[in-house]
Scaffold this active site. Sequence first.
Site, PDB file in Angstrom:
ATOM      1  N   ASP A   4      89.105 119.123  82.676  1.00 37.76           N
ATOM      2  CA  ASP A   4      87.825 119.722  83.072  1.00 37.76           C
ATOM      3  C   ASP A   4      87.678 120.992  82.238  1.00 37.76           C
ATOM      4  O   ASP A   4      88.275 122.011  82.556  1.00 37.76           O
ATOM      5  CB  ASP A   4      87.869 120.050  84.573  1.00 37.76           C
ATOM      6  CG  ASP A   4      86.570 120.667  85.055  1.00 37.76           C
ATOM      7  OD1 ASP A   4      85.516 120.403  84.445  1.00 37.76           O
ATOM      8  OD2 ASP A   4      86.620 121.434  86.036  1.00 37.76           O
ATOM      9  N   GLU A  65      85.482 115.932  80.934  1.00 35.45           N
ATOM     10  CA  GLU A  65      84.169 115.997  81.575  1.00 35.45           C
ATOM     11  C   GLU A  65      83.095 116.231  80.516  1.00 35.45           C
ATOM     12  O   GLU A  65      83.233 117.087  79.649  1.00 35.45           O
ATOM     13  CB  GLU A  65      84.123 117.117  82.629  1.00 35.45           C
ATOM     14  CG  GLU A  65      82.827 117.066  83.427  1.00 35.45           C
ATOM     15  CD  GLU A  65      82.833 118.029  84.606  1.00 35.45           C
ATOM     16  OE1 GLU A  65      83.649 117.846  85.521  1.00 35.45           O
ATOM     17  OE2 GLU A  65      82.019 118.958  84.590  1.00 35.45           O
ATOM     18  N   ASP A 138      89.602 123.661  89.703  1.00 40.30           N
ATOM     19  CA  ASP A 138      89.503 123.058  88.368  1.00 40.30           C
ATOM     20  C   ASP A 138      90.577 121.990  88.171  1.00 40.30           C
ATOM     21  O   ASP A 138      90.348 120.979  87.500  1.00 40.30           O
ATOM     22  CB  ASP A 138      89.640 124.127  87.277  1.00 40.30           C
ATOM     23  CG  ASP A 138      88.603 125.221  87.430  1.00 40.30           C
ATOM     24  OD1 ASP A 138      87.518 125.082  86.860  1.00 40.30           O
ATOM     25  OD2 ASP A 138      88.886 126.192  88.148  1.00 40.30           O
TER      26      ASP A 138
END
Lengths: 179, 179
Positions: A4, A65, A138
């Site tokens: 991420d 992502e 996260d």
Amino acid sequence: MGIDPGLTRCGVGVVDGSIGRPLSFVSAGVVRSAADDDLPVRLLGIEQGIDTWLDDYEPDAVAVERVFAQHNVSTVMGTAQASAVAITCAARRGISVAMHTPSEVKAAITGSGRAEKSQVQHMVARVLSLSAAPKPADAADAVALSICHIWRGGAQERVARAQQEFARKLELARQARGR
Amino acid sequence: MGIDPGLTRCGVGVVDGSIGRPLSFVSAGVVRSAADDDLPVRLLGIEQGIDTWLDDYEPDAVAVERVFAQHNVSTVMGTAQASAVAITCAARRGISVAMHTPSEVKAAITGSGRAEKSQVQHMVARVLSLSAAPKPADAADAVALSICHIWRGGAQERVARAQQEFARKLELARQARGR
């Protein structure tokens, strides 16, 4: 391995398993860079951090992502830059890299692309038989990305074909540059 | 070395000289990536292309155009990602990396931050005693960035201090990651 991306915090999550079989949690954490450092130092630190994770876990695939320009304008540039570093680290090793949007991840994990963060974390813990989702947020997002990638991966044949195609293009790109 | 980042075309320009002395043109060109390749392959190709330029010219400093989120939203993500790759390539070698905005470049070269592209190209050719600006436009932009960087560089002492500071932070970042 799910990543991420973020300039200040890159979540990293590693999950083992394949579609149709129980998944197991391997590891999760965060690669950080200091906000008061210059951008080159920050990007280099992220590169070294991601490389360490790749060295340690040697993932079969990396899912990052997908970043959209529509998001928060003040942070989106840094997120795009961190994602580029992460993608390049994996690609350099010949690891196939996939990208999934936040709503694809939510939909894969909870059945709804508009699920709340808490709902995603709840399901991440449940799917991996953990008492709670990994922290910080996260890291949990990166684990969700890994699960999403495995579940969306489909037949192993398709993955293998994609990896071969990737390796072929990589080789062509190398040849084109004479290196 | 100036780098005008872009996913499809990264302009690269090399200029030799220092503030207060005539500048000389060394080389300019473009690192390309194919729009129909996947993002990981494209970023890896850009990395290899920039690395080749850095190998060939061993610049003392690299100047990269600063990307803003306000620009064209459809291309800005790719530009941010290409810039991250270029910045990381230079930082990995310990080369100091500076960023200048398009209007800083225009102001340095023409005296006006709102100058037309053609005016910038005219001045680039004039400053470097060339009959015309290097082509294509991305290469000329990268050359303009190099000139801007030299002229904005100020006293050599300041540059040296900045480089020392950069090397120190780099070392700290390395130590912090135990590599």
